[in-house]
Design a protein around this motif. Sequence first.
Motif, short mmCIF file in Angstrom:
data_model
loop_
_atom_site.label_atom_id
_atom_site.label_comp_id
_atom_site.label_asym_id
_atom_site.label_seq_id
_atom_site.Cartn_x
_atom_site.Cartn_y
_atom_site.Cartn_z
N LYS A 1 -3.12 5.16 7.94
CA LYS A 1 -1.79 4.47 7.89
C LYS A 1 -1.52 3.51 8.98
N PRO A 2 -1.33 2.15 8.68
CA PRO A 2 -0.97 1.55 7.35
C PRO A 2 -2.30 1.12 6.65
N GLU A 3 -3.29 1.21 7.26
CA GLU A 3 -4.75 0.62 6.61
C GLU A 3 -5.17 0.99 5.27
N GLY A 4 -4.95 2.30 4.86
CA GLY A 4 -5.36 2.61 3.51
C GLY A 4 -6.37 2.99 3.11
N TYR B 1 -6.03 1.78 -7.36
CA TYR B 1 -5.84 0.50 -8.04
C TYR B 1 -5.32 -0.33 -7.10
N ALA B 2 -5.37 -1.70 -7.48
CA ALA B 2 -4.88 -2.76 -6.57
C ALA B 2 -4.50 -3.99 -7.31
N LEU C 1 -4.67 -13.99 0.00
CA LEU C 1 -4.28 -13.26 -0.98
C LEU C 1 -3.17 -12.19 -0.42
N ASN C 2 -2.06 -11.91 -1.29
CA ASN C 2 -1.44 -10.59 -0.87
C ASN C 2 -2.24 -9.64 -1.84
N ILE C 3 -2.46 -8.49 -1.15
CA ILE C 3 -3.09 -7.40 -1.77
C ILE C 3 -2.37 -6.25 -1.57
N ASP C 4 -2.12 -5.41 -2.71
CA ASP C 4 -1.53 -4.39 -2.57
C ASP C 4 -2.38 -3.22 -3.19
N LYS C 5 -2.96 -2.23 -2.49
CA LYS C 5 -3.64 -1.30 -2.54
C LYS C 5 -2.97 0.14 -3.25
N ARG C 6 -3.10 0.70 -4.11
CA ARG C 6 -2.34 1.85 -4.55
C ARG C 6 -3.12 3.04 -4.66
N PHE C 7 -2.66 4.38 -4.34
CA PHE C 7 -3.21 5.73 -4.73
C PHE C 7 -2.38 6.46 -5.40
N VAL C 8 -2.73 7.19 -6.21
CA VAL C 8 -1.91 8.01 -7.28
C VAL C 8 -2.52 9.46 -7.27
N MET C 9 -1.84 10.53 -6.99
CA MET C 9 -2.37 11.84 -7.48
C MET C 9 -1.18 12.35 -8.38
N LEU C 10 -1.73 13.25 -9.33
CA LEU C 10 -0.85 13.85 -10.17
C LEU C 10 -1.06 15.30 -10.13
N VAL D 1 5.76 4.71 0.01
CA VAL D 1 5.94 5.50 -0.96
C VAL D 1 6.34 5.06 -2.04
N VAL D 2 5.73 4.87 -3.04
CA VAL D 2 6.76 3.93 -4.05
C VAL D 2 6.89 4.85 -5.18
N GLN D 3 6.46 6.04 -5.38
CA GLN D 3 6.77 7.18 -6.29
C GLN D 3 6.48 8.46 -5.78
N GLN D 4 7.61 9.56 -5.92
CA GLN D 4 7.29 10.65 -5.41
C GLN D 4 8.34 11.84 -6.25
N ASP D 5 7.62 12.82 -6.92
CA ASP D 5 8.08 13.95 -7.42
C ASP D 5 6.94 14.80 -7.67
N ALA D 6 7.39 16.08 -8.35
CA ALA D 6 6.56 17.06 -8.42
C ALA D 6 5.53 16.73 -9.08
N ASN D 7 5.44 15.67 -10.10
CA ASN D 7 4.36 15.62 -10.90
C ASN D 7 3.39 14.57 -10.57
N GLN D 8 4.08 13.49 -9.69
CA GLN D 8 3.12 12.50 -9.31
C GLN D 8 3.69 11.73 -7.84
N VAL D 9 2.64 11.49 -6.94
CA VAL D 9 3.00 10.75 -5.77
C VAL D 9 2.00 9.29 -5.80
N GLU D 10 2.46 8.36 -5.81
CA GLU D 10 2.13 7.08 -5.51
C GLU D 10 2.31 6.32 -4.33
N VAL D 11 1.37 5.96 -3.55
CA VAL D 11 1.37 5.27 -2.22
C VAL D 11 0.88 3.74 -2.32
N SER D 12 1.36 2.94 -1.46
CA SER D 12 1.12 1.38 -1.64
C SER D 12 0.76 1.12 0.04
N PHE D 13 -0.55 0.35 0.01
CA PHE D 13 -0.72 -0.25 1.32
C PHE D 13 -0.86 -1.63 1.23
N ARG D 14 -0.23 -2.35 1.80
CA ARG D 14 -0.30 -3.78 1.42
C ARG D 14 -0.45 -4.81 2.75
#
Length: 661
Positions: free
Chosen positions: A57-60, A154-155, A136-145, A109-122
């Motif tokens: 953090k914040p590199e991703g 994804y990015a 470029l603007n680059i937004d790297k995302r990581f998701v865990m379900l 942290v762009v989304q967080q609940d018991a079913n899913q977390v999604e984080v963003s490194f921009r």
Amino acid sequence: MALARTASHGIIFVAILTNFACSDDLRPAAGAAGVTVHVGLEYVVLDNGIVQLTLSKPEGSITGVKYHGVDNVMEVKEEDGGGYWDIVWNPSNRDSGIFDIILGTEFDVVQQDANQVEVSFRTQWNPSHGGKLVPLNIDKRFVMLRGSSGFYTYAIYEHLQGWPEFNLGETRVAFKLRKDRFHYMAIADNRQRIMPMPEDREAGRSQKLGYSEAVRLTNPINAALRGEVDDKYQYSSENKDSLVHGWISSDPSVGFWVITPSNEFKSGGPVKQDLTSHVGPTCLATFVSSHYAGDDILPRIRNGEYWKKVFGPVFIYLNSASTKSDLKLLWEDAKKQARVEEGSWPYKFPASKDFQKSEQRGSVSGRLLVVDETANKDYVNGNAAFVGLASPGEAGSWQKESKGYQFWVRADAKGMFFIQNVRTGVYKLYAWVPGFIGDYKSSVNITITSRNHINLGNLVYRPPRDGPTLWEIGIPDRSAAEFFVPDPYPYYINRLYVNHPDRFRQYGLWERYTDLYPDHDLMYTVGISDYKKDWFYAHVTRKHGQASYQASTWQIKFRLNSVHRKGTYKLRLALASAVLSELQVRFNNPTAQPADFTTGLIGRDNSIARHGIHGLYWLFSIDVDSSWLLEGDNVIFLTQTRSETPFQGVMYDYIRLEAPA
């Protein structure tokens, strides 16, 4: 997470609850509490009780993946972590590429609940970066379900109007696994094996070969590999065949897999080839590259251009088995999971509005028929045709396209096709049919809107033809695989490809041409020769001495009982690959100047050196004046004139001579 233990093998298979329901006896044994995220000063940790993912953090960058009792399956290096997004780019006024690992400067942290977390490194570009960072603007995302044995990444890449021009040479996600554990690699049912160690490629344990990626193992740690060639390009695959690949650790028995559920965000269409897994141990998800195509395929983003593209998501899947004897079962399980992911596309979970969900997309259907005029005026079903939507352009332009998205399917035996889950936008419909030359392109643009289905009805492809076939060599399938592929030098063997359908993946096959034709170049006689035995797979240079090469001239001999003096013949010359080559064609006069036809300098796909059996497809339709032909015996001379290296040459797909209409 659902755990199922078989009575005979004891293998643990992991099921994603969001994709299918579990029966009462397959309740989650881990991860029931849901997904958590811990944000520290320098690290972010995502955990669902099955897999724990640690990101800088914040590199991703991926610094840790904990699974099945292994504290970290990644080989972590301080400068880049064990996994990272990277990019190769250059300003439009500079030829050499700049390699950068994409490091975020902002975290959320762009989304967080018991079913899913999604984080963003921009990372966001501004003029103060000058030419030091890709514009470029680059937004790297990581998701865990919840219940998922892995994670997604994804990015989103964005270039704003007025920003500097640049060329995008390559972008991908790379995963470096622990070399002390992961030794077995699998990329297909018949392409898996124990691999060399990374140290085996170093001086003292290997001999460098004709290009930097290839080495001969002279003193490998595993003595059973002594004498073999290691070259990462021997493990390339076509996009359509790269659904899953990865590595297996034997102690404990753990698999690490890259699953790419869709190729819509990849460059070059379904038969574009690229790297998969290779010695490292390394796993790649490659989205844009010049491999097997050359620079023509690369996105060139210009000053006034707004451009945005979503790459991924790809799924990083981990599985495990109870004993070492279950290694192959891990591959079978990974294939099953890949089919689950493919069936779940487009995913419902990505939080970014730039990733279109299923209800935002449209679909196209139709039927492709073929009319091969003169040869057969009947309509023929476009059986097994490749049919796709890509950015508007000329026929065949899809194979050099990488800025937009592409959506491809195979038609059925009746030529019927259904392309679903297409992102909104404007496309052309393209197709090519095995067994026929050339490319189909729709006459009008096709506009896809949300929830809309377009039935195109019957479409008719008329492949290039002026007259009846006098003779032909090869099969029009955009590959040189049907031609003669020689046995490899025993000194340069890769044992995986001995008695293998992909026998062309051996190192040094190009030099076998000089061995097989020591005194004269290839001569092929229509009606007598067999292209499976007598047509070398690549028209390469001839080795002369120790370090120089000569141009080579092949001959096609054929007989005409009569010549239509008032008509024009046609030579159809389809190439499966070209590498810095110029192919000159002469009829009955090997020294004619100028040549009767020349391609000019073409091709940078490097498929000969990289064992590709094909690169970009080229089709040349050559008018043959009847005065060039003789009643009786004739010879066509094919000269590949460029001869600076052993890797220059062409691969033929198919050659046909047509009589006048």
